[in-house]
Motif scaffolding. Structure first.
Motif, PDB file in Angstrom:
ATOM      1  N   ARG A  76       0.853  -1.199   0.000  1.00  0.00           N
ATOM      2  CA  ARG A  76       0.000   0.000   0.000  1.00  0.00           C
ATOM      3  C   ARG A  76       0.887   1.247   0.000  1.00  0.00           C
ATOM      4  O   ARG A  76       0.985   1.976   0.987  1.00  0.00           O
ATOM      5  N   THR A  77       1.541   1.483  -1.128  1.00  0.00           N
ATOM      6  CA  THR A  77       2.584   2.509  -1.187  1.00  0.00           C
ATOM      7  C   THR A  77       2.049   3.933  -1.284  1.00  0.00           C
ATOM      8  O   THR A  77       2.827   4.875  -1.307  1.00  0.00           O
ATOM      9  N   ASN A  78       0.732   4.104  -1.363  1.00  0.00           N
ATOM     10  CA  ASN A  78       0.194   5.464  -1.378  1.00  0.00           C
ATOM     11  C   ASN A  78       0.115   6.049   0.024  1.00  0.00           C
ATOM     12  O   ASN A  78      -0.249   7.208   0.197  1.00  0.00           O
ATOM     13  N   LYS A  79       0.455   5.244   1.026  1.00  0.00           N
ATOM     14  CA  LYS A  79       0.440   5.712   2.408  1.00  0.00           C
ATOM     15  C   LYS A  79       1.734   5.333   3.119  1.00  0.00           C
ATOM     16  O   LYS A  79       2.423   4.389   2.727  1.00  0.00           O
ATOM     17  N   VAL A  80       2.046   6.066   4.170  1.00  0.00           N
ATOM     18  CA  VAL A  80       3.137   5.669   5.060  1.00  0.00           C
ATOM     19  C   VAL A  80       2.654   4.462   5.861  1.00  0.00           C
ATOM     20  O   VAL A  80       1.523   4.449   6.356  1.00  0.00           O
ATOM     21  N   ARG A  81       3.491   3.434   5.997  1.00  0.00           N
ATOM     22  CA  ARG A  81       3.118   2.247   6.763  1.00  0.00           C
ATOM     23  C   ARG A  81       3.956   2.170   8.034  1.00  0.00           C
ATOM     24  O   ARG A  81       5.183   2.147   7.953  1.00  0.00           O
ATOM     25  N   ALA A  82       3.281   2.152   9.181  1.00  0.00           N
ATOM     26  CA  ALA A  82       3.957   2.104  10.473  1.00  0.00           C
ATOM     27  C   ALA A  82       3.631   0.776  11.140  1.00  0.00           C
ATOM     28  O   ALA A  82       2.458   0.461  11.367  1.00  0.00           O
ATOM     29  N   LEU A  83       4.659  -0.010  11.446  1.00  0.00           N
ATOM     30  CA  LEU A  83       4.484  -1.353  12.008  1.00  0.00           C
ATOM     31  C   LEU A  83       5.020  -1.405  13.431  1.00  0.00           C
ATOM     32  O   LEU A  83       6.187  -1.086  13.675  1.00  0.00           O
ATOM     33  N   PHE A  84       4.163  -1.821  14.378  1.00  0.00           N
ATOM     34  CA  PHE A  84       4.597  -2.029  15.764  1.00  0.00           C
ATOM     35  C   PHE A  84       4.961  -3.496  15.935  1.00  0.00           C
ATOM     36  O   PHE A  84       4.172  -4.392  15.614  1.00  0.00           O
ATOM     37  N   VAL A  85       6.156  -3.753  16.449  1.00  0.00           N
ATOM     38  CA  VAL A  85       6.619  -5.110  16.730  1.00  0.00           C
ATOM     39  C   VAL A  85       6.847  -5.206  18.239  1.00  0.00           C
ATOM     40  O   VAL A  85       7.744  -4.548  18.785  1.00  0.00           O
ATOM     41  N   GLY A  86       6.038  -5.987  18.915  1.00  0.00           N
ATOM     42  CA  GLY A  86       6.167  -6.091  20.365  1.00  0.00           C
ATOM     43  C   GLY A  86       5.032  -6.891  20.977  1.00  0.00           C
ATOM     44  O   GLY A  86       4.224  -7.504  20.267  1.00  0.00           O
ATOM     45  N   LYS A  87       4.950  -6.866  22.286  1.00  0.00           N
ATOM     46  CA  LYS A  87       3.952  -7.638  23.017  1.00  0.00           C
ATOM     47  C   LYS A  87       2.547  -7.162  22.693  1.00  0.00           C
ATOM     48  O   LYS A  87       2.260  -5.960  22.721  1.00  0.00           O
ATOM     49  N   SER A  88       1.678  -8.121  22.387  1.00  0.00           N
ATOM     50  CA  SER A  88       0.293  -7.779  22.057  1.00  0.00           C
ATOM     51  C   SER A  88      -0.449  -7.289  23.299  1.00  0.00           C
ATOM     52  O   SER A  88      -0.308  -7.840  24.389  1.00  0.00           O
ATOM     53  N   GLY A  89      -1.242  -6.224  23.134  1.00  0.00           N
ATOM     54  CA  GLY A  89      -2.034  -5.704  24.238  1.00  0.00           C
ATOM     55  C   GLY A  89      -1.223  -4.981  25.293  1.00  0.00           C
ATOM     56  O   GLY A  89      -1.659  -4.845  26.433  1.00  0.00           O
ATOM     57  N   SER A  90      -0.055  -4.469  24.930  1.00  0.00           N
ATOM     58  CA  SER A  90       0.811  -3.794  25.898  1.00  0.00           C
ATOM     59  C   SER A  90       0.579  -2.287  25.884  1.00  0.00           C
ATOM     60  O   SER A  90      -0.077  -1.743  24.991  1.00  0.00           O
ATOM     61  N   LYS A  91       1.137  -1.598  26.894  1.00  0.00           N
ATOM     62  CA  LYS A  91       1.025  -0.139  26.949  1.00  0.00           C
ATOM     63  C   LYS A  91       1.757   0.508  25.775  1.00  0.00           C
ATOM     64  O   LYS A  91       1.339   1.552  25.281  1.00  0.00           O
ATOM     65  N   GLU A  92       2.858  -0.119  25.328  1.00  0.00           N
ATOM     66  CA  GLU A  92       3.585   0.409  24.175  1.00  0.00           C
ATOM     67  C   GLU A  92       2.727   0.337  22.914  1.00  0.00           C
ATOM     68  O   GLU A  92       2.743   1.255  22.087  1.00  0.00           O
ATOM     69  N   GLN A  93       1.943  -0.743  22.786  1.00  0.00           N
ATOM     70  CA  GLN A  93       1.056  -0.868  21.630  1.00  0.00           C
ATOM     71  C   GLN A  93      -0.017   0.221  21.653  1.00  0.00           C
ATOM     72  O   GLN A  93      -0.337   0.819  20.625  1.00  0.00           O
ATOM     73  N   ILE A  94      -0.574   0.494  22.842  1.00  0.00           N
ATOM     74  CA  ILE A  94      -1.583   1.552  22.973  1.00  0.00           C
ATOM     75  C   ILE A  94      -0.990   2.899  22.575  1.00  0.00           C
ATOM     76  O   ILE A  94      -1.584   3.660  21.808  1.00  0.00           O
ATOM     77  N   SER A  95       0.194   3.219  23.100  1.00  0.00           N
ATOM     78  CA  SER A  95       0.844   4.491  22.809  1.00  0.00           C
ATOM     79  C   SER A  95       1.073   4.649  21.312  1.00  0.00           C
ATOM     80  O   SER A  95       0.792   5.703  20.734  1.00  0.00           O
ATOM     81  N   PHE A  96       1.551   3.583  20.665  1.00  0.00           N
ATOM     82  CA  PHE A  96       1.811   3.627  19.230  1.00  0.00           C
ATOM     83  C   PHE A  96       0.515   3.812  18.440  1.00  0.00           C
ATOM     84  O   PHE A  96       0.424   4.669  17.553  1.00  0.00           O
ATOM     85  N   THR A  97      -0.515   3.019  18.752  1.00  0.00           N
ATOM     86  CA  THR A  97      -1.766   3.051  17.986  1.00  0.00           C
ATOM     87  C   THR A  97      -2.450   4.406  18.090  1.00  0.00           C
ATOM     88  O   THR A  97      -2.888   4.981  17.091  1.00  0.00           O
ATOM     89  N   VAL A  98      -2.546   4.932  19.311  1.00  0.00           N
ATOM     90  CA  VAL A  98      -3.209   6.219  19.518  1.00  0.00           C
ATOM     91  C   VAL A  98      -2.416   7.349  18.864  1.00  0.00           C
ATOM     92  O   VAL A  98      -2.991   8.260  18.251  1.00  0.00           O
ATOM     93  N   ALA A  99      -1.083   7.296  18.963  1.00  0.00           N
ATOM     94  CA  ALA A  99      -0.243   8.338  18.351  1.00  0.00           C
ATOM     95  C   ALA A  99      -0.367   8.315  16.832  1.00  0.00           C
ATOM     96  O   ALA A  99      -0.589   9.338  16.192  1.00  0.00           O
ATOM     97  N   ALA A 100      -0.242   7.118  16.226  1.00  0.00           N
ATOM     98  CA  ALA A 100      -0.310   7.003  14.763  1.00  0.00           C
ATOM     99  C   ALA A 100      -1.698   7.354  14.242  1.00  0.00           C
ATOM    100  O   ALA A 100      -1.841   8.059  13.243  1.00  0.00           O
ATOM    101  N   GLY A 101      -2.738   6.873  14.924  1.00  0.00           N
ATOM    102  CA  GLY A 101      -4.097   7.164  14.482  1.00  0.00           C
ATOM    103  C   GLY A 101      -4.478   8.617  14.656  1.00  0.00           C
ATOM    104  O   GLY A 101      -5.264   9.158  13.873  1.00  0.00           O
TER     105      GLY A 101
END
Length: 367
Positions: A76-101
């Motif tokens: 999907r090269t018409n958009k920037v793609r941001a991939l989080f690699v880490g523990k599922s359901g973690s605080k880091e995942q929340i921080s990443f998802t809310v920031a990117a969204g």
């Protein structure tokens, strides 16, 4: 919230009192997800996982569990793609998802807890990490942030890398790709911009800015889908660099002025010097004084594949509407299938009846 006491507020909430007590995740006027108290883990870790899942649903994150899930997501090269690699359901995942969204809807969000997927995307990944792909994605070296970043640091990192490295020019994004400044440089490509070519163009633009303080926007233009626009720009082969000067940049609105265009040949060394020669007027433009409005009208509007647009439309529906849609789809499928199965069922029944009749004839009659 006490639904018995706060009746005015209770009328706005979805669900019934039969589902109480519960935890609801809201975004403005929209309920994203509801957790029934008696059916879920209500410990601190459990609630963190619930919030992580609700945030991922709200911002339409793609979960990748297998390595083969990665390639279509990266395409999907018409958009920037941001991939989080880490523990599922973690605080880091929340921080990443809310920031990117929260930064931009143009960021495609991906999440994986599988190390094999993370290493396929980037062999040197060390979770928790965020990988940002701004180019073609296949073999591209991503921008990486590792470790437990604070939310403010995550937002700053994503904002600094929220634009596509070499966005493909179309009619609907002309203002973004070429309309912000006087100068624009476009790489002519077959379908996707090569990471090496895109990086060279970006490096040349950055060098020009440092040396002469001239801002040159960069992008790519497809030879196959934008042939009419390329004809008006004087380009004809893959790999050429088109340098566009919008003469009335600050005087007229987008599409109302005129432009000049230079075509730098394939494989030309010292790309920054060649672009600089065009800017300084040392090269004669291939196209001069042409209407910018005519160029915009010759560009083709970018459209996602039909299947992708259908899936995105379904994702935009509420959970209740999705369930109704799936049920209707299943009913229609079986109603369509039944007439096709009828001849097969009749043939099978006749075959069984014929075998039964033949066996009954083989039994000798008693004297």
């Amino acid at each position: 919230i006490n639904l018995g006491r706060d009746k005015g507020l209770a009328s706005r909430l979805q669900g019934s009192k039969d589902g109480l007590p519960s935890v609801a995740m809201w975004d403005g006027e929209l309920e994203v997800r509801r957790l029934r108290w008696e059916f879920h883990d209500i410990s601190v870790d459990g609630l963190i996982k619930f919030i992580a899942q609700a945030a991922a649903e709200r911002y339409k994150a793609t979960f990748m569990t297998e390595t083969h899930d990665l390639k279509p997501w990266l395409s999907r090269t018409n958009k920037v793609r941001a991939l989080f690699v880490g523990k599922s359901g973690s605080k880091e995942q929340i921080s990443f998802t809310v920031a990117a969204g929260g930064i931009s809807s143009d960021i495609e969000i991906g999440i994986t807890s599988k190390m094999s997927v993370g290493q396929t995307a980037y062999s040197q990944v060390k979770p928790p990490a965020v990988l940002i792909f701004r180019g073609e994605g296949h073999g591209e070296t991503p921008v990486v942030a590792s470790g437990k970043l604070k939310h403010e640091e995550m937002v700053k990192f994503l904002k600094a890398n929220k634009r596509v490295l070499c966005p493909s020019l179309s009619r609907d994004n002309y203002g973004v790709v070429c309309g912000g400044h006087k100068w624009c440089a476009l790489l002519v490509v077959d379908s996707l911009a090569s990471s090496v070519q895109a990086a060279s163009l970006v490096a040349a633009a950055e060098l020009l800015y440092k040396s002469s303080d001239v801002v040159v926007q960069v992008g790519s233009i497809s030879l196959s889908s934008q042939s009419k626009a390329l004809l008006s720009l004087g380009a004809s082969s893959v790999g050429e660099i088109l340098v566009i000067r919008r003469q009335d940049h600050e005087l007229k609105s987008l599409g109302e002025g005129s432009f000049d265009a230079w075509a730098i040949p394939v494989g030309q060394a010292n790309l920054a010097d060649r672009i600089s020669s065009a800017i300084e007027g040392k090269l004669r433009p291939k196209v001069a004084g042409t209407s910018e409005g005519a160029l915009v009208s010759n560009l083709v509007v970018f459209r996602e594949p039909l299947f992708t647009r259908v899936l995105e439309s379904i994702d935009d529906l509420s959970v209740e509407k999705q369930i109704i849609l799936y049920i209707v789809g299943i009913v229609i499928f079986f109603l369509t299938l039944c007439p096709c199965l009828k001849p097969l069922l009749q043939a099978a029944t006749m075959s069984l009846d014929g075998g039964y009749i033949d066996r009954s004839r083989d039994v000798p009659e008693e004297e």
